[in-house]
Design a protein around this motif. Structure first.
Motif, mmCIF file in Angstrom:
data_model
loop_
_atom_site.group_PDB
_atom_site.id
_atom_site.type_symbol
_atom_site.label_atom_id
_atom_site.label_comp_id
_atom_site.label_asym_id
_atom_site.label_seq_id
_atom_site.Cartn_x
_atom_site.Cartn_y
_atom_site.Cartn_z
ATOM 1 N N GLU A 1 0.814 -1.208 0.000
ATOM 2 C CA GLU A 1 0.000 0.000 0.000
ATOM 3 C C GLU A 1 0.857 1.271 0.000
ATOM 4 O OE1 GLU A 1 -3.823 0.432 0.336
ATOM 5 O OE2 GLU A 1 -3.101 -1.134 -1.009
ATOM 6 N N PHE A 2 1.802 1.356 0.904
ATOM 7 C CA PHE A 2 2.620 2.561 1.003
ATOM 8 C C PHE A 2 3.476 2.733 -0.248
ATOM 9 C CE2 PHE A 2 6.218 5.111 2.681
ATOM 10 C CZ PHE A 2 5.496 6.185 3.166
ATOM 11 N N GLY A 3 3.993 1.627 -0.793
ATOM 12 C CA GLY A 3 4.768 1.708 -2.029
ATOM 13 C C GLY A 3 3.925 2.226 -3.182
ATOM 14 N N ALA A 4 2.671 1.762 -3.269
ATOM 15 C CA ALA A 4 1.782 2.247 -4.325
ATOM 16 C C ALA A 4 1.470 3.728 -4.133
ATOM 17 C CB ALA A 4 0.490 1.431 -4.334
ATOM 18 N N GLY A 5 1.330 4.154 -2.883
ATOM 19 C CA GLY A 5 1.033 5.556 -2.622
ATOM 20 C C GLY A 5 2.186 6.475 -2.966
ATOM 21 N N THR A 6 3.401 6.097 -2.560
ATOM 22 C CA THR A 6 4.553 6.960 -2.823
ATOM 23 C C THR A 6 4.895 7.013 -4.306
ATOM 24 O OG1 THR A 6 6.008 5.082 -2.282
ATOM 25 C CG2 THR A 6 5.561 6.673 -0.530
ATOM 26 N N ILE A 7 4.715 5.890 -5.020
ATOM 27 C CA ILE A 7 5.033 5.900 -6.450
ATOM 28 C C ILE A 7 4.069 6.817 -7.197
ATOM 29 C CG2 ILE A 7 3.605 3.992 -7.347
ATOM 30 C CD1 ILE A 7 7.347 4.389 -8.049
ATOM 31 N N ASN B 1 9.458 -8.089 -1.824
ATOM 32 C CA ASN B 1 9.620 -7.312 -3.046
ATOM 33 C C ASN B 1 9.181 -5.862 -2.852
ATOM 34 O OD1 ASN B 1 10.071 -9.888 -4.657
ATOM 35 N ND2 ASN B 1 7.994 -10.224 -3.900
ATOM 36 N N ALA B 2 9.441 -5.048 -3.871
ATOM 37 C CA ALA B 2 8.927 -3.680 -3.924
ATOM 38 C C ALA B 2 7.685 -3.681 -4.801
ATOM 39 C CB ALA B 2 9.975 -2.734 -4.496
ATOM 40 N N TYR B 3 6.654 -2.961 -4.367
ATOM 41 C CA TYR B 3 5.400 -2.968 -5.089
ATOM 42 C C TYR B 3 4.981 -1.538 -5.436
ATOM 43 C CZ TYR B 3 5.259 -7.747 -3.373
ATOM 44 O OH TYR B 3 5.579 -9.052 -3.100
ATOM 45 N N GLY B 4 3.966 -1.445 -6.264
ATOM 46 C CA GLY B 4 3.440 -0.157 -6.679
ATOM 47 C C GLY B 4 2.701 -0.309 -7.994
ATOM 48 N N ALA B 5 1.767 0.581 -8.252
ATOM 49 C CA ALA B 5 0.991 0.495 -9.488
ATOM 50 C C ALA B 5 0.573 1.886 -9.929
ATOM 51 C CB ALA B 5 -0.244 -0.385 -9.279
ATOM 52 N N SER C 1 14.535 -7.448 4.172
ATOM 53 C CA SER C 1 13.697 -6.254 4.136
ATOM 54 C C SER C 1 14.478 -4.956 3.975
ATOM 55 C CB SER C 1 12.850 -6.170 5.420
ATOM 56 O OG SER C 1 11.915 -7.226 5.473
ATOM 57 N N TRP C 2 15.790 -4.990 4.110
ATOM 58 C CA TRP C 2 16.550 -3.749 4.092
ATOM 59 C C TRP C 2 16.432 -3.021 2.750
ATOM 60 C CZ3 TRP C 2 18.083 0.209 6.429
ATOM 61 C CH2 TRP C 2 19.128 1.005 5.966
ATOM 62 N N GLN C 3 16.639 -3.738 1.652
ATOM 63 C CA GLN C 3 16.563 -3.081 0.345
ATOM 64 C C GLN C 3 15.152 -2.568 0.022
ATOM 65 O OE1 GLN C 3 18.781 -6.288 -1.917
ATOM 66 N NE2 GLN C 3 19.612 -4.489 -2.957
ATOM 67 N N PRO C 4 14.098 -3.360 0.243
ATOM 68 C CA PRO C 4 12.750 -2.811 0.011
ATOM 69 C C PRO C 4 12.436 -1.613 0.889
ATOM 70 C CG PRO C 4 12.686 -5.201 0.146
ATOM 71 C CD PRO C 4 14.061 -4.795 0.551
ATOM 72 N N LEU C 5 12.933 -1.610 2.127
ATOM 73 C CA LEU C 5 12.697 -0.474 3.017
ATOM 74 C C LEU C 5 13.389 0.775 2.473
ATOM 75 C CD1 LEU C 5 11.585 0.678 5.648
ATOM 76 C CD2 LEU C 5 13.688 -0.107 6.779
ATOM 77 N N PHE D 1 11.754 4.894 0.378
ATOM 78 C CA PHE D 1 12.086 6.295 0.631
ATOM 79 C C PHE D 1 13.157 6.815 -0.334
ATOM 80 C CE2 PHE D 1 10.596 4.340 4.555
ATOM 81 C CZ PHE D 1 9.552 5.189 4.890
ATOM 82 N N ALA D 2 13.468 6.030 -1.357
ATOM 83 C CA ALA D 2 14.477 6.442 -2.334
ATOM 84 C C ALA D 2 13.889 7.456 -3.313
ATOM 85 C CB ALA D 2 15.001 5.228 -3.092
#
Length: 479
Positions: free
Chosen positions: A162-168, A331-335, A306-310, A314-315
């Motif tokens: 969810e947060f990955g989709a929001g930030t992307i 994994n890293a997610y987003g849409a 989890s370090w790389q996805p975390l 914020f990258a």
């Protein structure tokens, strides 16, 4: 070690185990129906050639040493059978190791398929399904308390999703930031469903409220998944409601469906007791020490990965739908980091005439993607129509090397490919010529729908492939 047990999440565990297994069943059935035509020995992007070309770089797969369509189908049927048993709850009725083995077998079988699936399996929800199956494997059986660390790992997955989709979205497109994204999204999404036109025609102020609500759900609410109950449960219900809204308004394969299933892992039994006026008191035995040790090791493994996805969350250059390891875990997610403002469709046509001006061209109809303007969009999700999705990307300028082989297959009236298409205008006979034109589509207004009966209005905007024939010098057209 009672503190590692999560008392009060039995309903959540049942939904997680049976729901994730149901998505796996759909995924295996999808592979049975589509993989041989798309990626099989004589497919558009043959898996044997891919395996020979990339070798170990393909990642863990059972097909590294040998691929055949028969072996692929056997793998899928075994995976589907295991999924059906888990949906029925049979492995869960045994000791904790039994559902663990069942889920890990499904995960390994589907990982073998995804790692040779190339562009047809390059969707974020493939990795999501793999990660979900791996985590749910450690939920144990009906004999033991649901493990707290596993439920927290699943919440961490939902948070990243969810947060990955929001930030992307916030980083990727101004229309998400100025709240205008839904002016376009319902019309231009990959595969609209029967309700998409209704949502598209809603008043623009309501669209802006929807986008603002989406940002709140994806950027704020996920943090509360880690709060004490009932706050975490309330956050989960908000996410579930938002995902249900997306299910109603579009076809996104199993992305929204599995998100709903996973989020139920944060809803406590007390919510169901209050809603249905029942008492949930499962009888658990003592959790075996070996099972606790396995769960702790799994949690440590997930924390390590989890370090790389975390960092990615914020990258500045956030990756969307990326895997950081060969096992598609953490994994890293987003849409929809960007929203297309206009809808273009590639329409494939064939003719039995000579292809000259005046020839009668007839249109191939796909199952899910828009074609005939008078045809109402259909509901297919959570089933995944892979060829239809790739046709959407093709209209955006992404080929991937499969489109030219598709045209050749249609010129040869390949029966496996024709099974993936809703309507073959030549009833199994090969056309003489074939071409591909590009049209701009938009939903009809209410007035246009009343006067014409059309769901879509379209106009030609160009030609992607001029008329070609296997009888010409261009055996392999350039798309």
């Amino acid at each position: 070690m009672d503190w590692l047990d999560a008392d009060g999440y039995e309903i959540g565990r049942q939904i997680l185990q049976r729901g994730v297994a149901a998505i796996y069943l759909i995924a295996f059935v999808s592979a049975i129906n589509q993989f041989p035509a798309l990626l099989g020995e004589r497919g558009l992007l043959p898996a044997p050639r891919f395996i020979e070309r990339v070798g170990k770089r393909a990642g863990p797969t059972l097909f590294r040493w040998r691929y055949s369509d028969r072996l692929l189908l056997t793998t899928c049927w075994i995976g589907a059978a295991i999924a059906a048993l888990l949906i029925a709850g049979l492995p869960q009725a045994g000791p904790p190791w039994l559902p663990m083995v069942a889920f890990l077998m499904m995960w390994a079988l589907y990982l073998s398929i995804v790692n040779i699936g190339q562009v047809f399996y390059g969707f974020g929800w493939e990795s999501l399904l793999l990660e979900a199956g791996f985590l749910v494997a450690f939920l144990g059986s009906n004999d033991v308390d649901p493990p707290l660390l596993v439920l927290l790992a699943i919440r961490w997955l939902v948070f990243r999703l969810e947060f990955g989709a929001g930030t992307i979205k916030i980083r990727g497109d101004r229309s998400w930031r100025d709240l205008t994204a839904l002016y376009y999204h319902h019309e231009t999404q990959p595969m609209p469903n029967p309700a998409s036109r209704f949502f598209h025609l809603l008043p623009k102020p309501l669209h802006r409220i929807e986008v603002a609500g989406n940002h709140f759900t994806q950027l704020v609410v996920p943090f509360f998944l880690f709060a004490p109950q009932p706050i975490a449960g309330i956050a989960a219900v908000i996410i579930i409601a938002t995902q249900a809204w997306l299910v109603i308004s579009g076809n996104f394969a199993w992305l929204n469906w599995i998100t709903i299933v996973l989020t139920f892992g944060a809803v406590p039994d007390s919510f169901y007791e209050a809603l249905f006026q029942v008492t949930i008191e499962p009888a658990y035995g003592r959790t075996p020490v070996w099972f606790t040790v396995v769960v702790v090791l799994m949690a440590a493994f997930i924390a390590y990965l989890s370090w790389q996805p975390l960092r990615n969350l914020f990258a500045k250059r956030q990756l969307m739908n990326a895997s950081f390891n060969r096992f598609h875990l953490v994994n890293a997610y987003g849409a929809f980091g960007s929203v297309t403002k206009a809808r273009y469709e590639v329409i494939i046509e064939g003719t039995i005439d000579d292809g000259a001006p005046g020839s009668r061209w007839r249109e191939y109809e796909f199952k899910g993607k828009p074609g005939d303007p008078s045809r109402m969009p259909r509901q297919y999700a959570p089933y995944h129509l892979r060829l239809d999705w790739l046709m959407w990307f093709l209209a955006l300028g992404s080929d991937g090397g499969w489109f030219s082989p598709l045209l050749v297959k249609l010129l040869r009236a390949d029966p496996k490919i024709l099974k993936l298409i809703r309507h073959d205008p030549f009833d199994g006979e090969p056309p003489r010529y074939i071409r591909a034109r590009v049209f701009r589509y938009r939903f009809s207004t209410r007035e246009e729908k009343r006067s014409t009966g059309l769901w879509w209005m379209r106009e030609q905007s160009g030609t992607l492939v001029d008329p070609i024939s296997l009888r010409s010098d261009h055996e392999h057209p350039a798309a």
